[in-house]
Design an enzyme around this catalytic site. Sequence first.
Site, mmCIF file in Angstrom:
data_model
loop_
_atom_site.group_PDB
_atom_site.id
_atom_site.type_symbol
_atom_site.label_atom_id
_atom_site.label_comp_id
_atom_site.label_asym_id
_atom_site.label_seq_id
_atom_site.Cartn_x
_atom_site.Cartn_y
_atom_site.Cartn_z
ATOM 1 C CB SER A 25 -0.941 -0.111 1.274
ATOM 2 O OG SER A 25 -1.826 -0.984 1.090
ATOM 3 N N GLY A 93 -5.932 -4.007 -7.065
ATOM 4 C CA GLY A 93 -7.059 -3.011 -6.733
ATOM 5 C C GLY A 93 -6.109 -1.698 -6.845
ATOM 6 N NE ARG A 121 -10.458 -6.650 -6.762
ATOM 7 C CZ ARG A 121 -9.285 -6.222 -6.085
ATOM 8 N NH1 ARG A 121 -8.130 -6.365 -6.424
ATOM 9 N NH2 ARG A 121 -9.506 -5.928 -4.654
ATOM 10 C CB SER A 164 -13.196 -0.544 -2.982
ATOM 11 O OG SER A 164 -11.457 -0.352 -2.852
ATOM 12 C CB SER A 193 -10.125 -0.479 3.890
ATOM 13 O OG SER A 193 -10.572 -1.908 3.684
ATOM 14 C CD GLU A 308 -4.344 -5.381 3.581
ATOM 15 O OE1 GLU A 308 -4.458 -5.224 2.423
ATOM 16 O OE2 GLU A 308 -3.573 -4.824 4.305
ATOM 17 N NE ARG A 339 -8.904 -11.781 -0.427
ATOM 18 C CZ ARG A 339 -7.922 -10.786 -0.078
ATOM 19 N NH1 ARG A 339 -8.222 -9.708 0.559
ATOM 20 N NH2 ARG A 339 -6.763 -10.890 -0.865
ATOM 21 N NE ARG A 380 -3.896 -9.322 1.643
ATOM 22 C CZ ARG A 380 -2.657 -8.786 1.639
ATOM 23 N NH1 ARG A 380 -1.730 -9.621 2.479
ATOM 24 N NH2 ARG A 380 -2.571 -7.721 1.570
ATOM 25 C CE LYS A 405 -3.576 -8.882 -6.300
ATOM 26 N NZ LYS A 405 -3.647 -7.429 -5.399
#
Length: 431
Positions: A25, A93, A121, A164, A193, A308, A339, A380, A405
Amino acid sequence: MTQLWPAPTAPGAVRATVPVPGSKSITNRALVLAALADGPSTLSAPLRSRDTELMAAALRSLGTTVSDGPDGSWLVEPGALRGPAEVDCGLAGTVMRFVPPVAALAEGSITFDGDPRARERPLGTVLDALRALGVEVGGDALPFELRGAGGVPGGEVTIDASASSQFVSGLLLSAARFDRGVVVRHRGGPVPSLPHIDMTVAMLRDAGVEVDAEQPERWQVSPGPIRALDLAVEPDLSNATPFLAAAAVTGGTVTVPGWPARTTQAGDAIRDILARMGAEVRRTDAGLTVTGPAALTGIDIDLHEVGELTPTVAALAALAEGGSRLRGVAHLRGHETDRLAALERELTGLGGAVRQTEDGLVVEPRELTGGTWHSYADHRMATAGAILGLRVPGVRVEDIATTAKTIPDFPGMWAAMLAAEDAAVGSGARG
Ligand SMILES: O=C(O)C1=C[C@@H](OP(=O)(O)O)[C@@H](O)[C@H](O)C1
Ligand SMILES: C=C(OP(=O)(O)O)C(=O)O
């Protein structure tokens, strides 16, 4: 068929020190800011993985020079932004949501595409917002074409960012270069987030950009220069979590060096999560050290701010003694894969008792057995399978390479952790 990776079972309590590469990030925000800055920037210890290489490639294709400096650093020299260009977003993303506003500042045609899943997405909100801010862009998902006019009028826009936080971050990161800056308002369900938006705001301010984030669900970026960066990237705290989990599930001790005393990374929440599940967690100058208990307890937790971490926490929960409930993460259905569905399916496949709720997962303790763990191109998911494999013999993770990734050599790091000199072979591990 993709190769299956036999997840190693822990020979005992895992005892290791595991240096973790830089934050995805922070690296991808820094690359964007550096490309828009008023001079050359240096990023030391950046993450070099698929998501960040894609970001570097995207910015290069728009006219930025990103070159290798000493010791794996990146030197970024802004150039005149221009098309034509083709941007490959992969499954990142950050690339699909942060780069379109940069491309809008360029002159010429810029096309965007990505992995098949990336086309599913959520993205329309960003493209609608750009249209409202005066940008010519077609479509509401990948692939799409943006026709840059060499500048963006900017102004006020209201978006629904409940799917998001990256919708907000993407607009804010480039907005100082819009003629009128931007005012972004959110209207809709809760924004997930939020720490990631705080990170965006903090990094903009560090680069000398004026940001007003005083009111909830409203962010204002004033037009002005972005100062060049000289930044040392922190380790990726979310990517650290599978390694810390290895200590937690084997009664071992793992230290991740360089854990920042203060950070805007959402992954810092793992300290509290592991402590609540019964691990001992200490941050010192040496880093963050986690020591696992004899048995982990279950947890009831809202992960809305740190979605995440859900695959790691679900793996921990599946190995805990009590039941767990993970809440507030409905938006994970739009992540690398759905997920919630993936965790339910794969944990059930190993004999777990897991069910999806409207906004999360309920996990009941069960004896797990080996089997194939599908990754769904989700880094993940793959690392969650590795955590389970430490305690459950016979877990085979499909497509472990997908971890690239955000981690350049996860299998190598995992093997090194298990082979560490300080590994206590034959004691402590259960399963
Ligand atoms: O801005 C960022 O760097 C990120 C924001 C979050 O996205 P969402 O808000 O879509 O969950 C997070 O899950 C993702 O891994 C990285
Ligand atoms: C959701 C994630 O990634 P992205 O930046 O692609 O959204 C993630 O890394 O967990």
